[in-house]
Write an enzyme that holds these catalytic residues in place. Structure first.
Site, mmCIF file in Angstrom:
data_model
loop_
_atom_site.group_PDB
_atom_site.id
_atom_site.type_symbol
_atom_site.label_atom_id
_atom_site.label_comp_id
_atom_site.label_asym_id
_atom_site.label_seq_id
_atom_site.Cartn_x
_atom_site.Cartn_y
_atom_site.Cartn_z
ATOM 1 N N HIS A 135 30.395 40.463 33.206
ATOM 2 C CA HIS A 135 30.265 39.112 33.565
ATOM 3 C C HIS A 135 29.650 38.345 34.096
ATOM 4 C CE1 HIS A 135 33.630 39.067 35.664
ATOM 5 N NE2 HIS A 135 34.038 40.550 35.010
ATOM 6 N N ASP A 142 31.073 35.446 35.199
ATOM 7 C CA ASP A 142 31.997 33.841 35.556
ATOM 8 C C ASP A 142 32.966 35.136 37.206
ATOM 9 O OD1 ASP A 142 33.212 35.767 33.809
ATOM 10 O OD2 ASP A 142 34.785 34.466 33.572
ATOM 11 N N ASP A 150 34.045 42.286 41.075
ATOM 12 C CA ASP A 150 34.274 41.996 39.872
ATOM 13 C C ASP A 150 34.029 40.235 39.615
ATOM 14 O OD1 ASP A 150 35.780 41.441 37.387
ATOM 15 O OD2 ASP A 150 37.437 40.662 38.735
ATOM 16 N N GLU A 164 34.635 35.688 31.134
ATOM 17 C CA GLU A 164 35.598 36.649 30.997
ATOM 18 C C GLU A 164 36.917 36.914 31.553
ATOM 19 O OE1 GLU A 164 37.914 40.573 31.758
ATOM 20 O OE2 GLU A 164 37.178 39.126 33.149
ATOM 21 N N GLU A 165 36.877 36.249 32.388
ATOM 22 C CA GLU A 165 38.226 36.302 33.299
ATOM 23 C C GLU A 165 38.901 34.921 33.168
ATOM 24 O OE1 GLU A 165 38.420 37.946 35.282
ATOM 25 O OE2 GLU A 165 37.057 38.688 36.753
ATOM 26 N N HIS A 213 40.534 39.395 41.813
ATOM 27 C CA HIS A 213 41.280 38.520 41.898
ATOM 28 C C HIS A 213 42.198 38.315 43.307
ATOM 29 C CE1 HIS A 213 41.115 39.381 37.660
ATOM 30 N NE2 HIS A 213 40.436 39.534 37.447
#
Length: 450
Positions: free
Chosen positions: A90, A92, A124, A155-156, A422
């Site tokens: 992904h 994003d 990520d 995705e996030e 994150h």
């Protein structure tokens, strides 16, 4: 020279270019959360198209996803009768607010003294993007099998890709899906993820009063919503910290694979000295095999804005990681039913669904999983750990619907010990990307040879 040693030499030679491309991607603040500028997200989508075109992929395109950001897609032919491998990642990223405590600019990649590349999305999941880029470069135009590329842009946040995939099954059908959005416990220690805990979420709202009232005049008899909320949330865990309530699956479950390294967990979780772990059983049991519910947020005044009033209403958002093999819809309903039944002092309780992310378990005997494990061992020169993850990748359930007999390979460069996905100072080790490019390329060769 063996196939793997040749690939390793070629991957090493390719790494300066891989790092340069990763750094360029990290500079694009592709946060797809509502309220953020959509322009960088669209810029990032085009950058991914350009990335894979530069890797030799033809007809790479942005596909419109209803109600969401576009996904990047390509279908690269291989020899007739060869298997089809779909590579997923992904583009994003999570937000990177300053209050997280970043020690460098999150969208300006920097290589620090430990050799890691720091920046939001460096691990990520822009590491997954360049991992796929490197794989295509090593395979070259004479690919041993058909390869599809699928990269999503949200995705996030609340993804719309699952419905799009399920509505177009032929486009996304494959014999093996490679999810390049996870990683091992530590750098240099190969890990193949064989189970994901799912993620179900809801909100709970507690109401006690028609409006705020003075805590001195009315406190002591009139209940405030926050105190009632605390009582309700306390019922979700037992005295040990295990998630226990009627209908929740996996309370006494155990993990059959590798053990979670306690020092890796302590370092990665940033748990303070002297603070005890929640729950019972081994660390692997608690993290990969048992349920866990977390309060993600609560609508209450902060301490600077707090005044002497009883709060009439409080809302909390809860996330529960559910165990592999459990039914996501059923587990969310069990959580919501329990919350509705908790009404201290006969307060009003309203519970609303947010989402369901299904749990997943790998068939370890599948030929593609066996090939993946062998490829990892060759690339790292070390035994492979079969590990789990508390993470949830909702698309996996949709891919299983599209191709029920396909294998799902879960791996990547996001090590648990130091990547800090994150969180502040997210980073990736370039050597891990390099090893994963070799492993992924070797996996495709092995699968095609079968």
């Amino acid at each position: 020279m063996t196939d793997t040693s040749d690939l390793a030499a070629r991957a090493a030679a390719l790494m300066p270019e891989v790092i340069e491309r990763l750094e360029a991607l990290v500079r694009i603040p592709s946060v797809a959360f509502p309220g953020f500028d959509p322009a960088p997200v669209h810029e990032m989508g085009q950058a991914v198209v350009d990335l894979f075109t530069a890797a030799g992929a033809t007809d790479v395109a942005l596909l419109d996803v209803p109600d969401g950001y576009p996904c990047v897609y390509a279908d690269l032919p291989g020899p007739e009768g060869s298997p089809t491998v779909l590579l997923y990642a992904h583009y994003d990223v999570q937000p990177a607010p300053k209050e997280q405590g970043w020690t460098s600019e999150p969208f300006e990649p920097v290589t620090k003294d430990d050799g890691r590349i720091y920046g939001r999305g460096a691990a990520d999941d822009k590491s997954g993007l360049v991992m796929h880029y490197g794989t295509l470069k090593l395979l070259g135009p004479d690919r041993p099998c058909r390869i599809k590329l699928l990269v999503e842009g949200e995705e996030e946040t609340i993804s719309h890709l699952e419905a799009f995939v399920e509505a177009n099954p032929e486009r996304f059908a494959a014999d093996a899906y490679v999810i390049g959005d996870i990683g091992p416990q530590e750098v240099g220690k190969p890990g193949l993820t064989t189970a994901l805990r799912g993620d179900v979420a809801c909100t709970v709202t507690v109401r006690t009063l028609a409006n705020p009232v003075h805590s001195g005049l009315f406190g002591g008899a009139a209940p405030d919503a926050l105190t009632a909320m605390i009582r309700i949330l306390d019922t979700l865990h037992d005295e040990h910290g295990d998630t226990v309530f009627p209908g929740v699956d996996g309370v006494g479950a155990s993990w059959p694979g590798a053990e979670m390294d306690e020092q890796v967990y302590r370092d990665g979780s940033a748990i303070l000295p002297g603070v005890e772990f929640l729950g019972t059983g081994s660390l692997s049991d608690r993290l990969w095999a048992k349920p866990s519910v977390t309060v993600l947020g609560m609508d209450v005044p902060n301490t600077q804005e707090a005044s002497n009033v009883l709060l009439p209403q409080v809302t909390a958002k809860l996330s529960m990681r559910i165990v592999p093999g459990s039914d996501g819809e059923g587990q969310l309903e069990a959580l919501m039913t329990h919350l509705r039944s908790q009404r201290p002092w006969n307060v009003e309780v309203e519970v609303e669904r947010v989402k369901v992310g299904h749990a997943f378990a790998v068939d370890e005997s599948h030929p593609a999983i066996v090939a993946a494990e062998g490829a990892l061992e060759e690339a790292y020169g070390a035994p492979v750990e079969l590990i789990g993850s508390g993470a949830s990748i909702p698309l996996v359930a949709s891919l299983q619907k599209v191709s029920p007999g396909a294998a799902i390979i879960l791996w990547g460069a996001e090590d648990t010990a130091k990547a800090r996905i994150h969180a502040s100072d997210e980073s990736v080790d370039p050597k891990e990307i390099e090893r994963m490019i070799v492993a992924q390329t070797r996996f495709i060769q092995k699968l095609a040879a079968r």
